[in-house]
Design a protein around this motif. Sequence first.
Motif, PDB file in Angstrom:
ATOM      1  N   ASN B  98      51.110  57.729  19.452  1.00 19.44           N
ATOM      2  CA  ASN B  98      50.019  58.701  19.254  1.00 19.44           C
ATOM      3  C   ASN B  98      48.821  58.110  18.505  1.00 19.44           C
ATOM      4  N   LEU B 100      44.935  57.093  18.257  1.00 18.44           N
ATOM      5  CA  LEU B 100      43.728  57.692  18.856  1.00 18.44           C
ATOM      6  C   LEU B 100      43.060  56.605  19.712  1.00 18.44           C
ATOM      7  N   VAL B 102      40.269  55.942  21.350  1.00 19.97           N
ATOM      8  CA  VAL B 102      38.907  55.384  21.294  1.00 19.97           C
ATOM      9  C   VAL B 102      38.634  54.680  19.959  1.00 19.97           C
ATOM     10  N   TYR B 103      39.592  54.784  19.025  1.00 23.84           N
ATOM     11  CA  TYR B 103      39.390  54.153  17.724  1.00 23.84           C
ATOM     12  C   TYR B 103      40.009  52.756  17.695  1.00 23.84           C
ATOM     13  N   GLU B 107      40.222  51.928  12.390  1.00 22.21           N
ATOM     14  CA  GLU B 107      39.793  53.336  12.350  1.00 22.21           C
ATOM     15  C   GLU B 107      40.976  54.290  12.460  1.00 22.21           C
ATOM     16  N   GLU B 110      42.542  54.310   9.153  1.00 23.39           N
ATOM     17  CA  GLU B 110      41.597  54.903   8.184  1.00 23.39           C
ATOM     18  C   GLU B 110      41.565  56.438   8.261  1.00 23.39           C
ATOM     19  N   PHE B 111      41.941  56.960   9.438  1.00 23.27           N
ATOM     20  CA  PHE B 111      41.725  58.382   9.710  1.00 23.27           C
ATOM     21  C   PHE B 111      42.254  59.350   8.631  1.00 23.27           C
ATOM     22  N   PRO B 112      43.528  59.219   8.197  1.00 25.46           N
ATOM     23  CA  PRO B 112      44.024  60.168   7.175  1.00 25.46           C
ATOM     24  C   PRO B 112      43.199  60.116   5.885  1.00 25.46           C
ATOM     25  N   ARG B 159      49.324  53.761   9.611  1.00 26.20           N
ATOM     26  CA  ARG B 159      48.598  55.028   9.479  1.00 26.20           C
ATOM     27  C   ARG B 159      49.415  56.036   8.666  1.00 26.20           C
TER      28      ARG B 159
END
Lengths: 389, 237
Positions: B98, B100, B102-103, B107, B110-112, B159
């Motif tokens: 899972n 993302l 396009v990241y 990234e 980094e998201f969380p 992540r």
Amino acid sequence: MMIFKLAIRNILGAGLRTWLNVIVLSLAFVTIILSIGINQGLVTQISTSMIKSEIGSGQYWQANYDPYDPFSLQDAHAVIPGDIEDLIEQKKAVPVLLTQGTIYPQGRIMPVFLKGIPAEQAVLQMPSAALGTGDEELPALVGARMAKSAALNLGDTVTLRWRDKNGTFDAKDAVIVHIMNTTVGTIDNMQVWLPLTKLQEMMGLPGEASLVIVDENIETVPEVSGWDFKDQDFLLKDFRELIKTRAIARSIFYVLLLFVAVIAIFDTQFLSIFERRKEIGTLISLGMTKAKVIQLFTLEGALHGFLAALVGAAYGIPLINYLARRGIDLPQSSDSFGLALGHTLYPTYSTMLVLSITVFILIVVTIVSYLPTRNISKLNPTDALRGRL
Amino acid sequence: MQDSQLIETQNLVKKFPMGRETLVALDNISLSFSKGEFSGIIGPSGSGKTTFLNIIGTLDVPSEGNVNVLGAQVENLSHKEAAQLRNRHIGFIFQTFNLLPVYTVFENVEFPLLLQGVPVDKRKQAVMDALDWVGLADRAKSRPNQLSGGESQRVAIARAIVKKPSLILADEPTANLDAENSHNVLQTMVQLNQELEATFIFSTHDEKVIQYLRRKISLIDGKVVKDEAMDLVAQPS
């Protein structure tokens, strides 16, 4: 800000699909703005020509004068009253005497309007001065359309026939001293312009006129008994009605164009939510609220609009500027439209026009982007993670 | 609930409507998990493993019973509170990674932290540290479609751990990996469990995973049939 950054990342990351949508939407932006600009240019150009060459700021009509009633035209004249005479002397108005007549160009019979106008007038933009420069006994001025339909050339002699104030027929030869090029068909088609004093003399109506046209810069005029003042709004009413009718057809075109553009956005959003349901589940599992996910997807859709505005500006502004400066050449047949259009149409654009259309399209795009995202609020995160809706 | 306990379920029942019938996915489950555990819910497909993980991960709510996760009653949490709890304290690792798409790797990890509003400098440091832990610092600029399955799962682990959560839930984390990658990933998790003292709870029926677990909870048809602590010495090194 975080949502904005993510939305930017997402739509740029979507690559070709984003750019296809952006290009389609930018075409809608530019085409709608271009088309409205052309229409505004058309309205401005025609009404300006009509005001400068025919209407002025308004016209005094002699009480019997009705341009739509040929039977009363013979009686539509009177001595110019003092108040109006003052305006004429101050060069703020110009009298016109009007009657029906017939010309016989090359053996044919052609009904015309004979119009008398002072050669020295400067109220209307038409070359009436040509009527006062030569030594012809009866000089005549016609427009290019009239000259073409009657096969008249400069220097030709043509026989005029008319009825005087007593209804007696009379005839005289006139010499064509000038053929004017004008975009205003109503001072050209079926019109023969003569010096006012000559026509007054021919009709036995010294000092009389059918209408008096007031200079376009005069804002207020006196009320005069026996003469009705018709203002610009009244005189341009038919033209504006025509434009209004055309506006409905144009609006349908704009709506269709915008519909095609926003349907692409709607489709993208809808597919996006379907294709990215697993991603939505992931975002929720990472701690994003559904409201934030909805914001993110709506913003992504809306950003297509912003990007389209930027892309549209990149090629649209130079194009619009070029057309506004250079104009759009119209075909020769545009003369037959019956509008004072000329052979080149100059679109006109205002910052307000561009901004208002841009804002309108952005609002539409944002709403269209939001609508499919409402499904997210009904989405079960565990289903979304499994790729189900 | 004792202080050392991170999670406690009491008489947890989860039912799903299936047309006119009701499917009982979890049937009266009472379990507790302590800080630093490396446990697994094991059982065949349809036994309720993922449902259990979803509930303790606050992605779903129980039909009956109580579930306390990190001091919060899951059944009483608002959508926003649950999102906050997940964002700050729970890391997820999924069977299909899972990530993302396009990241970049950076990234994704980094998201969380972006959601938490961590300042950019700290964020960057934390992401690089997490990527270092999983041995993928050199792939920070790669996109998920440029990674192998093992690398993708290690990014997913990075992540999950980047925010240093108290609880990491891993749903069939090796199901899409070959044997070698499975062992690499699991060794990374064991190491993180020891270094970060994060509690790991797996849902799995993969023998490769099971041999790493220190506690095995067997679930069949939504019921706990066995709950056994494993001998640490038995774990593969």
